[in-house]
Design a protein around this motif. Structure first.
Motif, PDB file in Angstrom:
ATOM      1  N   UNK A   8      19.758  25.013 -42.428  1.00 40.18           N
ATOM      2  CA  UNK A   8      19.781  26.142 -43.607  1.00 40.18           C
ATOM      3  C   UNK A   8      19.087  25.866 -44.804  1.00 40.18           C
ATOM      4  N   UNK A   9      18.186  24.718 -44.773  1.00 32.34           N
ATOM      5  CA  UNK A   9      17.788  24.330 -46.084  1.00 32.34           C
ATOM      6  C   UNK A   9      16.591  25.295 -46.461  1.00 32.34           C
ATOM      7  N   UNK A  10      16.061  26.220 -45.629  1.00 29.93           N
ATOM      8  CA  UNK A  10      14.987  27.146 -46.049  1.00 29.93           C
ATOM      9  C   UNK A  10      15.760  28.424 -46.309  1.00 29.93           C
ATOM     10  N   UNK A  11      17.044  28.689 -46.382  1.00 22.92           N
ATOM     11  CA  UNK A  11      17.679  29.936 -46.398  1.00 22.92           C
ATOM     12  C   UNK A  11      17.509  30.650 -47.867  1.00 22.92           C
ATOM     13  N   UNK A  12      17.180  31.745 -48.019  1.00 22.06           N
ATOM     14  CA  UNK A  12      17.325  32.386 -49.347  1.00 22.06           C
ATOM     15  C   UNK A  12      18.173  33.468 -49.615  1.00 22.06           C
ATOM     16  N   UNK A  13      18.553  34.045 -48.296  1.00 19.33           N
ATOM     17  CA  UNK A  13      19.381  35.360 -48.121  1.00 19.33           C
ATOM     18  C   UNK A  13      20.546  35.023 -47.265  1.00 19.33           C
ATOM     19  N   UNK A  14      21.641  35.430 -47.851  1.00 20.78           N
ATOM     20  CA  UNK A  14      23.116  35.205 -47.370  1.00 20.78           C
ATOM     21  C   UNK A  14      23.797  36.759 -47.110  1.00 20.78           C
ATOM     22  N   UNK A  15      23.821  37.074 -46.101  1.00 20.23           N
ATOM     23  CA  UNK A  15      24.563  38.472 -45.680  1.00 20.23           C
ATOM     24  C   UNK A  15      26.014  38.093 -45.110  1.00 20.23           C
ATOM     25  N   UNK A  16      26.944  38.971 -45.466  1.00 21.90           N
ATOM     26  CA  UNK A  16      28.189  38.753 -44.985  1.00 21.90           C
ATOM     27  C   UNK A  16      28.591  40.310 -44.445  1.00 21.90           C
ATOM     28  N   UNK A 183      16.395  46.423 -48.001  1.00 16.32           N
ATOM     29  CA  UNK A 183      17.009  46.736 -49.263  1.00 16.32           C
ATOM     30  C   UNK A 183      16.440  45.640 -50.177  1.00 16.32           C
ATOM     31  N   UNK A 184      16.206  44.471 -49.924  1.00 15.03           N
ATOM     32  CA  UNK A 184      15.964  43.404 -50.913  1.00 15.03           C
ATOM     33  C   UNK A 184      14.685  42.565 -50.537  1.00 15.03           C
ATOM     34  N   UNK A 185      14.242  43.189 -49.669  1.00 13.09           N
ATOM     35  CA  UNK A 185      12.788  42.436 -49.141  1.00 13.09           C
ATOM     36  C   UNK A 185      12.974  41.215 -48.507  1.00 13.09           C
ATOM     37  N   UNK A 186      13.876  41.032 -47.781  1.00 13.19           N
ATOM     38  CA  UNK A 186      14.262  39.659 -47.196  1.00 13.19           C
ATOM     39  C   UNK A 186      13.660  39.385 -46.008  1.00 13.19           C
ATOM     40  N   UNK A 187      13.300  38.216 -45.747  1.00 18.41           N
ATOM     41  CA  UNK A 187      12.717  37.603 -44.407  1.00 18.41           C
ATOM     42  C   UNK A 187      13.711  37.288 -43.765  1.00 18.41           C
ATOM     43  N   UNK A 188      13.764  37.820 -42.609  1.00 15.64           N
ATOM     44  CA  UNK A 188      14.847  37.558 -41.622  1.00 15.64           C
ATOM     45  C   UNK A 188      15.018  36.076 -41.237  1.00 15.64           C
ATOM     46  N   UNK A 189      13.810  35.341 -41.077  1.00 19.35           N
ATOM     47  CA  UNK A 189      13.888  34.193 -40.852  1.00 19.35           C
ATOM     48  C   UNK A 189      14.456  33.145 -41.695  1.00 19.35           C
ATOM     49  N   UNK A 190      14.594  33.613 -42.898  1.00 20.84           N
ATOM     50  CA  UNK A 190      15.194  33.019 -44.017  1.00 20.84           C
ATOM     51  C   UNK A 190      16.496  33.620 -44.502  1.00 20.84           C
ATOM     52  N   UNK A 191      17.035  34.278 -43.578  1.00 21.76           N
ATOM     53  CA  UNK A 191      18.355  34.987 -43.828  1.00 21.76           C
ATOM     54  C   UNK A 191      19.401  34.528 -42.948  1.00 21.76           C
ATOM     55  N   UNK A 192      20.744  34.473 -43.242  1.00 16.94           N
ATOM     56  CA  UNK A 192      21.880  33.944 -42.621  1.00 16.94           C
ATOM     57  C   UNK A 192      22.850  35.478 -42.704  1.00 16.94           C
ATOM     58  N   UNK A 193      23.342  35.703 -41.567  1.00 15.87           N
ATOM     59  CA  UNK A 193      24.461  36.589 -41.683  1.00 15.87           C
ATOM     60  C   UNK A 193      25.768  36.123 -40.977  1.00 15.87           C
ATOM     61  N   UNK A 194      26.707  36.278 -41.619  1.00 20.07           N
ATOM     62  CA  UNK A 194      28.151  35.697 -41.265  1.00 20.07           C
ATOM     63  C   UNK A 194      28.774  36.683 -40.977  1.00 20.07           C
ATOM     64  N   UNK A 195      29.634  36.696 -39.823  1.00 20.11           N
ATOM     65  CA  UNK A 195      30.689  37.631 -39.505  1.00 20.11           C
ATOM     66  C   UNK A 195      31.626  37.104 -38.401  1.00 20.11           C
ATOM     67  N   UNK A 196      32.648  37.733 -38.034  1.00 22.53           N
ATOM     68  CA  UNK A 196      33.762  37.444 -37.233  1.00 22.53           C
ATOM     69  C   UNK A 196      33.427  38.149 -35.882  1.00 22.53           C
TER      70      UNK A 196
END
Length: 242
Positions: A8-16, A183-196
């Motif tokens: 996760x060293x290159x992650x810039x966006x975190x979604x929940x 919505x925030x011009x996020x790059x998917x390859x640098x984005x995490x999504x956390x869910x259950x």
């Protein structure tokens, strides 16, 4: 899979995800279900209801994918919620007609209920923000989450909110994830999504090109894919993102 911070060293966006990831109902929804049923003369054990939710929620996920609730009119929604309620109660061991189930759901909707944050949320969001990470929400809920986020006191941490009602699509449909990313011009390859929810959150994120993290607060899920990062508390994110 145990988490590895290097992944996760290159992650810039975190979604929940929101429900069951950041917040839960209070009073617990199984208690209100039992209360609503009892008001209509049906005795039911709240513990049985709690265990039945996984079945009913899976049904809701499939239905939301097939035909998003946000696109249904009032009559279609009433029919869906009656089916949902009937399945929930049947799974809990109580046989009711669809009409009866619909009446119980209507009673349930009149009872006071609110969202409360899990104990690990605020400090985790604060930590992520201290790392200059952007934070977003991706939820299948149809209601306005922005107002709820304000009430919960976490709006200062949240950069965007995307719901199925806003996007006209529901997880795992990649359209909802794309809507959130745009919505925030996020790059998917640098984005995490956390869910259950494995199908909605994990597979949906993968399909959108994002990195998934599965949260299993009750430690009941069995994930066969060992490449998927799994956590049991959001506190673990403070060791993933450092």
């Amino acid at each position: 899979m145990k988490h590895d911070g290097k992944l996760f060293s290159n992650i810039k966006w975190v979604y929940f995800d929101f429900f069951n990831t950041l917040a839960e109902f209070y009073p617990p929804r199984e208690e209100l279900q039992a209360q609503a049923a009892e008001a209509l003369g049906i005795k039911i054990d709240a513990r049985s209801i709690r265990s039945a939710y996984s079945v009913a929620d899976s049904f809701m996920g499939r239905e939301n994918t097939r035909y998003p609730l946000a696109k249904r009119d009032s009559e279609e929604l009433a029919s869906f919620w009656a089916d949902y309620e009937q399945l929930l109660l049947t799974t809990a061991g109580v046989s009711v007609t669809k009409e009866r189930a619909g009446s119980i759901f209507q009673k349930l909707s009149t009872l006071d209920q609110k969202f409360i944050l899990f104990d690990d949320v605020s400090e985790t969001l604060k930590h992520l923000k201290s790392l200059n990470l952007s934070i977003g929400l991706i939820s299948n809920m149809n209601q306005d989450l922005s107002a709820i986020v304000d009430e919960l006191g976490i709006s200062s941490y949240i950069d965007c909110v995307a719901t199925s009602g806003m996007a006209g699509a529901a997880k795992p449909d990649r359209a909802l994830f794309k809507y959130a990313l745009d919505l925030i011009d996020a790059n998917p390859e640098q984005a995490v999504h956390i869910g259950d929810d494995y199908e909605g959150d994990v597979l949906g994120a993968i399909n959108a090109g994002m990195v998934p993290i599965f949260i299993d607060r009750e430690q009941k899920a069995r994930i066969e894919d060992e490449t998927i990062t799994s956590i049991t508390s959001l506190e673990e994110l403070t060791r993933i993102f450092i």
